[in-house]
Scaffold this motif. Structure first.
Motif, PDB file in Angstrom:
ATOM      1  N   GLU A   3       0.853  -1.192   0.000  1.00 54.72           N
ATOM      2  CA  GLU A   3       0.000   0.000   0.000  1.00 54.72           C
ATOM      3  C   GLU A   3       0.885   1.236   0.000  1.00 54.72           C
ATOM      4  OE1 GLU A   3      -3.408  -0.176   0.156  1.00 54.72           O
ATOM      5  OE2 GLU A   3      -3.930   1.897   0.580  1.00 54.72           O
ATOM      6  N   ILE A   4       0.543   2.207  -0.828  1.00 53.03           N
ATOM      7  CA  ILE A   4       1.283   3.463  -0.899  1.00 53.03           C
ATOM      8  C   ILE A   4       0.356   4.573  -0.439  1.00 53.03           C
ATOM      9  CG2 ILE A   4       2.438   5.112  -2.428  1.00 53.03           C
ATOM     10  CD1 ILE A   4       3.053   2.748  -4.301  1.00 53.03           C
ATOM     11  N   ARG A   5       0.895   5.444   0.408  1.00 53.77           N
ATOM     12  CA  ARG A   5       0.140   6.627   0.824  1.00 53.77           C
ATOM     13  C   ARG A   5       0.970   7.841   0.448  1.00 53.77           C
ATOM     14  NH1 ARG A   5      -0.977   9.318   6.620  1.00 53.77           N
ATOM     15  NH2 ARG A   5       1.272   9.355   6.519  1.00 53.77           N
ATOM     16  N   ILE A   6       0.337   8.785  -0.209  1.00 52.04           N
ATOM     17  CA  ILE A   6       1.008  10.008  -0.642  1.00 52.04           C
ATOM     18  C   ILE A   6       0.166  11.188  -0.217  1.00 52.04           C
ATOM     19  CG2 ILE A   6       1.739  11.352  -2.662  1.00 52.04           C
ATOM     20  CD1 ILE A   6       2.161   8.620  -4.058  1.00 52.04           C
ATOM     21  N   ILE A   7       0.828  12.202   0.281  1.00 48.98           N
ATOM     22  CA  ILE A   7       0.167  13.464   0.574  1.00 48.98           C
ATOM     23  C   ILE A   7       0.750  14.489  -0.396  1.00 48.98           C
ATOM     24  CG2 ILE A   7      -0.221  15.257   2.290  1.00 48.98           C
ATOM     25  CD1 ILE A   7       0.079  13.053   4.436  1.00 48.98           C
ATOM     26  N   CYS A   8      -0.135  15.138  -1.147  1.00 47.20           N
ATOM     27  CA  CYS A   8       0.334  16.051  -2.183  1.00 47.20           C
ATOM     28  C   CYS A   8      -0.655  17.196  -2.381  1.00 47.20           C
ATOM     29  CB  CYS A   8       0.521  15.305  -3.494  1.00 47.20           C
ATOM     30  SG  CYS A   8      -0.996  14.570  -4.138  1.00 47.20           S
ATOM     31  N   ASP A   9      -0.258  18.168  -3.183  1.00 49.61           N
ATOM     32  CA  ASP A   9      -1.181  19.232  -3.584  1.00 49.61           C
ATOM     33  C   ASP A   9      -2.218  18.623  -4.509  1.00 49.61           C
ATOM     34  OD1 ASP A   9       0.125  21.248  -2.169  1.00 49.61           O
ATOM     35  OD2 ASP A   9       1.490  21.677  -3.835  1.00 49.61           O
ATOM     36  N   PRO A  10      -3.468  19.064  -4.439  1.00 49.74           N
ATOM     37  CA  PRO A  10      -4.524  18.465  -5.265  1.00 49.74           C
ATOM     38  C   PRO A  10      -4.213  18.485  -6.764  1.00 49.74           C
ATOM     39  CG  PRO A  10      -5.504  19.840  -3.583  1.00 49.74           C
ATOM     40  CD  PRO A  10      -4.020  20.065  -3.508  1.00 49.74           C
ATOM     41  N   ALA A  33      -9.273  14.292   1.269  1.00 51.85           N
ATOM     42  CA  ALA A  33      -8.644  15.560   1.651  1.00 51.85           C
ATOM     43  C   ALA A  33      -7.918  15.366   2.979  1.00 51.85           C
ATOM     44  CB  ALA A  33      -9.700  16.647   1.780  1.00 51.85           C
ATOM     45  N   THR A  34      -6.845  16.118   3.196  1.00 56.14           N
ATOM     46  CA  THR A  34      -6.168  16.086   4.489  1.00 56.14           C
ATOM     47  C   THR A  34      -7.051  16.797   5.501  1.00 56.14           C
ATOM     48  OG1 THR A  34      -4.951  18.094   3.935  1.00 56.14           O
ATOM     49  CG2 THR A  34      -3.842  15.991   3.502  1.00 56.14           C
ATOM     50  N   ARG A  35      -6.716  16.674   6.767  1.00 60.36           N
ATOM     51  CA  ARG A  35      -7.549  17.278   7.810  1.00 60.36           C
ATOM     52  C   ARG A  35      -7.694  18.779   7.639  1.00 60.36           C
ATOM     53  NH1 ARG A  35      -4.630  13.540  11.718  1.00 60.36           N
ATOM     54  NH2 ARG A  35      -5.992  11.740  11.698  1.00 60.36           N
ATOM     55  N   ASP A  36      -6.628  19.428   7.191  1.00 60.34           N
ATOM     56  CA  ASP A  36      -6.710  20.876   7.010  1.00 60.34           C
ATOM     57  C   ASP A  36      -7.371  21.257   5.685  1.00 60.34           C
ATOM     58  OD1 ASP A  36      -4.753  20.367   5.100  1.00 60.34           O
ATOM     59  OD2 ASP A  36      -3.158  21.414   6.169  1.00 60.34           O
ATOM     60  N   GLY A  37      -7.649  20.270   4.812  1.00 62.49           N
ATOM     61  CA  GLY A  37      -8.328  20.518   3.544  1.00 62.49           C
ATOM     62  C   GLY A  37      -7.468  21.161   2.477  1.00 62.49           C
ATOM     63  N   LYS A  38      -6.185  21.349   2.733  1.00 63.80           N
ATOM     64  CA  LYS A  38      -5.327  22.036   1.767  1.00 63.80           C
ATOM     65  C   LYS A  38      -4.603  21.072   0.825  1.00 63.80           C
ATOM     66  CE  LYS A  38      -4.588  25.959   4.773  1.00 63.80           C
ATOM     67  NZ  LYS A  38      -3.646  26.732   5.556  1.00 63.80           N
ATOM     68  N   ARG A  39      -4.464  19.844   1.235  1.00 66.74           N
ATOM     69  CA  ARG A  39      -3.766  18.861   0.412  1.00 66.74           C
ATOM     70  C   ARG A  39      -4.636  17.619   0.252  1.00 66.74           C
ATOM     71  NH1 ARG A  39       1.855  18.282   3.176  1.00 66.74           N
ATOM     72  NH2 ARG A  39       0.557  18.377   5.017  1.00 66.74           N
ATOM     73  N   THR A  40      -4.131  16.705  -0.557  1.00 68.73           N
ATOM     74  CA  THR A  40      -4.862  15.470  -0.850  1.00 68.73           C
ATOM     75  C   THR A  40      -4.042  14.278  -0.397  1.00 68.73           C
ATOM     76  OG1 THR A  40      -5.922  16.469  -2.768  1.00 68.73           O
ATOM     77  CG2 THR A  40      -5.856  14.081  -2.724  1.00 68.73           C
TER      78      THR A  40
END
Length: 154
Positions: A3-10, A33-40
């Motif tokens: 499993e891969i998890r990535i956090i990035c800009d939308p 969406a991330t908790r702050d809603g700014k990233r994905t």
């Protein structure tokens, strides 16, 4: 499998998803969406791609092939028997590409520099387009691989 998890800009999500799919065999991508809603956050199940089998040599690919003359006759008859505008089956395009490849191979071995190799490549590309191949490879190698598999099952 992993499993891969990535956090990035939308706006990067599609590019990252595409790049992962090129590198691995991937399942569906889940986006949140991330908790702050700014990233994905992207979650994807992936696995290593299997090693490709080596391409058959021309001798291996065409070991069971009829003579070039016989194959030319078969392709001419198959094309002539279909009414104009009728879609020809995959076997026709495979056998046509294979016989043109064999002619080009003979010319290359004899040191003849005509357009047989170009014609064989165009026919091979036609087969790849028909098969909707998602790989980048030498079209004539693809024809040899497909012909060897086809001939083995005939």
């Amino acid at each position: 499998m992993f499993e891969i998890r990535i956090i990035c800009d939308p706006h990067e999500a599609d590019s990252i998803t595409h790049t992962l799919a090129e590198a691995f065999t991937t399942g569906p991508v889940r986006q949140h969406a991330t908790r702050d809603g700014k990233r994905t956050r992207l979650y994807v199940t992936a696995d290593h791609r299997p090693k490709p089998e080596p391409w058959p040599t021309p001798d291996e690919a065409y070991a069971l092939a009829p003579s070039i003359i016989r194959e030319i006759g078969w392709t001419a008859r198959a094309a002539a028997e279909k009414p104009f505008g009728t879609r020809l089956p995959r076997d026709f395009w495979l056998r046509k590409a294979a016989v043109l490849d064999r002619i080009a191979l003979k010319d290359e071995a004899d040191g003849f520099t005509g357009d047989a190799a170009d014609v064989a490549t165009v026919a091979a590309q036609r087969l790849m387009d028909l098969d909707d191949v998602g790989v980048i490879c030498d079209p004539r190698h693809y024809v040899r691989q497909q012909y060897a598999q086809w001939a083995k099952n005939q």
